[in-house]
Scaffold this active site. Structure first.
Site, PDB file in Angstrom:
ATOM      1  N   ARG A  88       0.863  -1.176   0.000  1.00 51.52           N
ATOM      2  CA  ARG A  88       0.000   0.000   0.000  1.00 51.52           C
ATOM      3  C   ARG A  88       0.903   1.231   0.000  1.00 51.52           C
ATOM      4  NH1 ARG A  88      -2.176  -3.377   4.221  1.00 51.52           N
ATOM      5  NH2 ARG A  88      -4.266  -4.155   3.715  1.00 51.52           N
ATOM      6  N   HIS A 130      -4.027  -8.712   4.142  1.00 50.50           N
ATOM      7  CA  HIS A 130      -5.485  -8.676   4.265  1.00 50.50           C
ATOM      8  C   HIS A 130      -5.920  -9.413   5.530  1.00 50.50           C
ATOM      9  CE1 HIS A 130      -6.177  -8.076  -0.339  1.00 50.50           C
ATOM     10  NE2 HIS A 130      -5.981  -6.935   0.290  1.00 50.50           N
ATOM     11  N   ARG A 175      -0.406  -2.525  -6.916  1.00 52.84           N
ATOM     12  CA  ARG A 175      -0.662  -3.541  -5.887  1.00 52.84           C
ATOM     13  C   ARG A 175      -1.659  -4.580  -6.408  1.00 52.84           C
ATOM     14  NH1 ARG A 175      -1.125  -4.586  -0.147  1.00 52.84           N
ATOM     15  NH2 ARG A 175      -3.275  -4.916   0.532  1.00 52.84           N
ATOM     16  N   LYS A 235      -2.414  -1.983   7.878  1.00 58.16           N
ATOM     17  CA  LYS A 235      -3.626  -1.539   8.542  1.00 58.16           C
ATOM     18  C   LYS A 235      -3.745  -2.165   9.920  1.00 58.16           C
ATOM     19  CE  LYS A 235      -6.540  -0.490   4.539  1.00 58.16           C
ATOM     20  NZ  LYS A 235      -7.814  -0.795   3.847  1.00 58.16           N
TER      21      LYS A 235
END
Length: 314
Positions: free
Chosen positions: A157, A276, A253, A181
């Site tokens: 990212r 993820h 990505r 994240k």
């Protein structure tokens, strides 16, 4: 019937008649428990609402409830869809129990359709052409080449690339430690091409850009500070315009993930590399790959259907 008894009967209905899993049944019961609490807050009496003795719950009430769940509780669109599914199931249960004033609400509530939009990807030749447009004779051009090569090779990212420091990079092993994240750290692997450009950038370009400043940041701006996300977007948009490609850097990505799956990588491994939290997020790339396969089939075998038809008739 009190609230707890109603929920207990509804839970048994989910398991025995709707054949829901235990987890789904508990999720639905939890959502309906919230809904019943809201009815009490709104002074919509439980007996009146469900037995025709007062204000019957209508579509406008359900809309207000779902708005409350989104705006006050902060749930996302996927959770809203789950709440609607639970409410539809609950009102079907009430109808089966003979509560006529709930009739029709289960059919009026519509679960929003999930978007079929697929992320855009490039083919390898387009990426190579785009990167070749960079003037690596300059400090900024060399920096951008190393940056884009790393994003493409490791599927990063933009925020992860920006956040990298020099001590997060292990060039001898082609590894980088990134913070994704949820502040979660993971190790990513990058290829030899990216490693080559990173070494050249660290040796020739970064010292020039850094000047007399001191910084642990891997990618440095022209002012000698950590490169910002806005700066990356702006630079890439100009380059993509020259190449006639999408101006979204995130496409690199998407392309990384699609190429891995096309090359035979398993879904779980790609999920780990991308960072993820949910496998369903990674599964979108399997649809992209299927679409690419169909496009190539039409492009390179346009007369296959006619040929098959002739073969069958002969």
């Amino acid at each position: 019937m009190d609230k707890q008894t109603l929920l207990k009967r509804y839970g048994s209905h989910l398991l025995a008649l709707e054949r829901k899993s235990l987890l789904t049944a508990e999720t639905y019961k939890f959502e309906i428990g919230r809904f019943l609490d809201w009815l009490e807050e709104e002074d919509l009496p439980l007996t009146g609402a469900f037995e025709g003795k007062g204000h019957a719950v209508g579509l406008s009430d359900l809309t207000r409830y779902l708005t409350r769940r989104r705006m006050v509780d902060g749930i996302d669109s996927r959770s809203v869809a789950k709440a609607i599914s639970a409410l539809r199931s609950f009102f079907r249960f009430l109808e089966d129990q003979g509560h006529n004033n709930s009739s029709g609400l289960s059919s009026l509530l519509q679960v929003p359709r999930r978007s079929d939009h697929l992320p855009e990807v490039h083919n390898k030749e387009d990426v190579e052409q785009l990167l070749s447009l960079l003037n690596t004779k300059t400090a900024l051009g060399l920096r951008n080449r190393a940056l884009y090569e790393l994003i493409y090779s490791a599927g990063l990212r933009i925020s992860e690339a920006v956040g990298l420091s020099t001590d997060n990079l292990f060039l001898d092993k082609n590894l980088a430690r990134v913070r994704g994240k949820g502040d979660k750290e993971r190790l990513v692997v990058f290829g030899d091409e990216a490693a080559l450009w990173l070494k050249q950038y660290l040796k020739e370009s970064r010292p020039v850009l850094l000047g007399h400043n001191r910084s642990r940041a891997l990618f440095i701006s022209r002012l000698g500070k950590r490169l910002s996300r806005k700066g990356i977007w702006k630079n890439y948009a100009k380059l993509a315009f020259q190449a006639g490609l999408s101006s979204k850097l995130h496409t690199l990505r998407h392309t990384f993930a699609t190429e891995l799956l096309a090359g035979g990588a398993d879904l779980r491994s790609v999920q780990e590399l991308l960072g993820h939290a949910d496998l369903s997020t990674t599964q979108i790339y399997t649809h992209i790959d299927s679409g690419r396969l169909r496009d190539n089939h039409r492009k390179y075998l346009p007369n296959l259907k006619a040929w098959q038809t002739e073969g069958e008739s002969s």
